[in-house]
Design an enzyme around this catalytic site. Structure first.
Site, PDB file in Angstrom:
ATOM      1  N   SER A  78       0.859  -1.194   0.000  1.00 22.71           N
ATOM      2  CA  SER A  78       0.000   0.000   0.000  1.00 22.71           C
ATOM      3  C   SER A  78       0.890   1.237   0.000  1.00 22.71           C
ATOM      4  CB  SER A  78      -0.870   0.002   1.264  1.00 22.71           C
ATOM      5  OG  SER A  78      -1.570   1.219   1.390  1.00 22.71           O
ATOM      6  N   TYR A 107      -2.541  -1.499  10.258  1.00 26.53           N
ATOM      7  CA  TYR A 107      -2.504  -1.609   8.795  1.00 26.53           C
ATOM      8  C   TYR A 107      -1.157  -1.096   8.266  1.00 26.53           C
ATOM      9  CZ  TYR A 107      -4.185  -1.097   3.953  1.00 26.53           C
ATOM     10  OH  TYR A 107      -4.353  -1.194   2.589  1.00 26.53           O
TER      11      TYR A 107
HETATM   12  P1  NDP Z   1     -11.727  -5.341  -0.612  1.00 28.91           P
HETATM   13  O1  NDP Z   1     -12.265  -5.208   0.773  1.00 28.91           O
HETATM   14  O2  NDP Z   1     -12.617  -5.141  -1.762  1.00 28.91           O
HETATM   15  O3  NDP Z   1     -10.960  -6.725  -0.795  1.00 28.91           O
HETATM   16  C1  NDP Z   1     -10.388  -7.439   0.239  1.00 28.91           C
HETATM   17  C2  NDP Z   1     -10.333  -8.878  -0.225  1.00 28.91           C
HETATM   18  O4  NDP Z   1      -9.642  -9.679   0.714  1.00 28.91           O
HETATM   19  C3  NDP Z   1     -11.712  -9.482  -0.396  1.00 28.91           C
HETATM   20  O5  NDP Z   1     -11.736 -10.160  -1.608  1.00 28.91           O
HETATM   21  C4  NDP Z   1     -11.844 -10.428   0.785  1.00 28.91           C
HETATM   22  O6  NDP Z   1     -12.686 -11.526   0.451  1.00 28.91           O
HETATM   23  C5  NDP Z   1     -10.390 -10.859   0.951  1.00 28.91           C
HETATM   24  N1  NDP Z   1     -10.096 -11.319   2.294  1.00 28.91           N
HETATM   25  C6  NDP Z   1     -10.130 -10.625   3.446  1.00 28.91           C
HETATM   26  N2  NDP Z   1      -9.817 -11.401   4.487  1.00 28.91           N
HETATM   27  C7  NDP Z   1      -9.552 -12.637   3.971  1.00 28.91           C
HETATM   28  C8  NDP Z   1      -9.184 -13.873   4.550  1.00 28.91           C
HETATM   29  N3  NDP Z   1      -8.973 -13.996   5.862  1.00 28.91           N
HETATM   30  N4  NDP Z   1      -9.021 -14.938   3.720  1.00 28.91           N
HETATM   31  C9  NDP Z   1      -9.219 -14.825   2.391  1.00 28.91           C
HETATM   32  N5  NDP Z   1      -9.562 -13.666   1.790  1.00 28.91           N
HETATM   33  C10 NDP Z   1      -9.740 -12.590   2.591  1.00 28.91           C
HETATM   34  O7  NDP Z   1     -10.539  -4.266  -0.639  1.00 28.91           O
HETATM   35  P2  NDP Z   1      -9.451  -3.891  -1.748  1.00 28.91           P
HETATM   36  O8  NDP Z   1      -9.727  -4.546  -3.035  1.00 28.91           O
HETATM   37  O9  NDP Z   1      -9.331  -2.433  -1.664  1.00 28.91           O
HETATM   38  O10 NDP Z   1      -8.143  -4.504  -1.077  1.00 28.91           O
HETATM   39  C11 NDP Z   1      -7.326  -5.483  -1.702  1.00 28.91           C
HETATM   40  C12 NDP Z   1      -5.891  -5.291  -1.221  1.00 28.91           C
HETATM   41  O11 NDP Z   1      -5.420  -4.033  -1.683  1.00 28.91           O
HETATM   42  C13 NDP Z   1      -5.738  -5.288   0.301  1.00 28.91           C
HETATM   43  O12 NDP Z   1      -4.545  -5.944   0.655  1.00 28.91           O
HETATM   44  C14 NDP Z   1      -5.623  -3.802   0.612  1.00 28.91           C
HETATM   45  O13 NDP Z   1      -4.930  -3.561   1.804  1.00 28.91           O
HETATM   46  C15 NDP Z   1      -4.845  -3.326  -0.609  1.00 28.91           C
HETATM   47  N6  NDP Z   1      -4.903  -1.899  -0.830  1.00 28.91           N
HETATM   48  C16 NDP Z   1      -6.091  -1.275  -1.112  1.00 28.91           C
HETATM   49  C17 NDP Z   1      -6.106   0.085  -1.347  1.00 28.91           C
HETATM   50  C18 NDP Z   1      -7.356   0.831  -1.688  1.00 28.91           C
HETATM   51  O14 NDP Z   1      -7.310   2.080  -1.764  1.00 28.91           O
HETATM   52  N7  NDP Z   1      -8.481   0.179  -1.925  1.00 28.91           N
HETATM   53  C19 NDP Z   1      -4.881   0.892  -1.270  1.00 28.91           C
HETATM   54  C20 NDP Z   1      -3.704   0.135  -0.971  1.00 28.91           C
HETATM   55  C21 NDP Z   1      -3.722  -1.208  -0.771  1.00 28.91           C
HETATM   56  P3  NDP Z   1     -13.654 -12.216   1.541  1.00 28.91           P
HETATM   57  O15 NDP Z   1     -14.308 -11.114   2.312  1.00 28.91           O
HETATM   58  O16 NDP Z   1     -14.587 -13.040   0.734  1.00 28.91           O
HETATM   59  O17 NDP Z   1     -12.763 -13.046   2.400  1.00 28.91           O
END
Ligand code: NDP
Length: 251
Positions: A142, A155
């Site tokens: 991130s 985080y």
């Molecule tokens: P979302 O909340 O849309 O996606 C998070 C994903 O992680 C979901 O698909 C969720 O699926 C999965 N997930 C969470 N916990 C678990 C678990 N224990 N096991 C398996 N899957 C899991 O957010 P983003 O798409 O924004 O985030 C994706 C990545 O990008 C993250 O690492 C986030 O920190 C990073 N990021 C995002 C930014 C942003 O501005 N959006 C900026 C910088 C980094 P489910 O709930 O079905 O488990």
């Protein structure tokens, strides 16, 4: 150079947001996608969407913080495909509160999903990739790997750790032909940041004012870097931490 035909790509958190954006890109470049997330309904929806685009995909719902479940996941991939070429460690989440208000369980929860899951998945992927003579690991960090945020201490700590973890894996596994890189997304419009905008007053305005591109990113904005880091085009790129942030980190 960017062709991923016959490659198998496992994307954690591939059932929505940035993960699904990257999965679409990898699939369009020819890869077969293994979608991983906890929510089976979301996994099924992502699968339908990818398949409707003509992408070969399957879903293996898994909690990536569960060591035994991760072992089973990679055993299933080996049994079904006999190989794994690309691992995208993207699953993540946060708890937004002042550092003094965190419980230890909340702290561990953020570390488990953001950082410890990457260790579990990378460790399980290693034998598959090493025996095939190489592979690509893409860790989603991130811009909060670089900057601090008062409401996101766990985080920020976990995302900073991902960059150092990435460098160390890159060095350890270079001899195996495995490239390991981190991507640092800027502010991307997903479920995660809908929550942030609701909870952090003024965030939307600050992001727009500070981002030279003048907009929030979209999950599709991460597709190109995923294809690059998953393909032969990046064979001499390893241990890098690459911002994809519309210029946020240089402004
Ligand atoms: P979302 O909340 O849309 O996606 C998070 C994903 O992680 C979901 O698909 C969720 O699926 C999965 N997930 C969470 N916990 C678990 C678990 N224990 N096991 C398996 N899957 C899991 O957010 P983003 O798409 O924004 O985030 C994706 C990545 O990008 C993250 O690492 C986030 O920190 C990073 N990021 C995002 C930014 C942003 O501005 N959006 C900026 C910088 C980094 P489910 O709930 O079905 O488990």
């Amino acid at each position: 150079m960017f062709d991923l035909t016959d490659r198998i790509a496992l994307v954690t958190g591939g059932n929505g947001g940035i993960g699904l954006g990257m999965a679409r890109g990898l699939g369009r470049a020819g890869a077969t996608i293994v979608v991983v997330g906890r929510n089976e309904e979301k996994c099924a929806g992502a699968l339908r969407e990818l398949q409707s685009l003509g992408i070969r995909a399957e879903a293996l719902p898994t909690d990536v913080t569960d060591e035994a479940a991760v072992q089973r996941l990679f055993a299933q991939v080996q049994a079904r495909h006999g190989r794994l070429d690309i691992l995208v460690n993207n699953a993540g989440g946060t708890v937004r509160k002042a550092p003094q208000d965190f419980t230890l369980a909340e702290w561990h929860g953020v570390m488990d999903v953001n950082l410890n899951s990457m260790f579990l998945c990378a460790r399980a992927a290693y034998p598959l990739m090493a025996q095939a003579g190489g592979g690509k690991i893409i860790n989603i960090a991130s811009i909060l790997s670089i900057f601090g945020a008062p409401y996101a201490t766990a985080y920020c700590a976990s995302k900073g750790g991902i960059v150092q973890f990435t460098k160390s894996l890159a060095i350890a596994w270079a001899k195996d032909g495995i490239q390991v890189n981190a991507v640092l997304p800027g502010w991307i419009d997903t479920d995660l940041t809908v929550g942030a905008r609701a909870q952090v007053p003024g965030l939307n305005e600050r992001v727009l004012a500070r981002t030279p591109a003048g907009r929030w990113g979209k999950p599709e904005d991460l597709a190109g870097i995923a294809v690059f880091l998953a393909s032969a085009a990046s064979d001499f790129v390893t241990g890098a931490a690459i911002p994809v942030d519309g210029g946020y980190s240089v402004a």
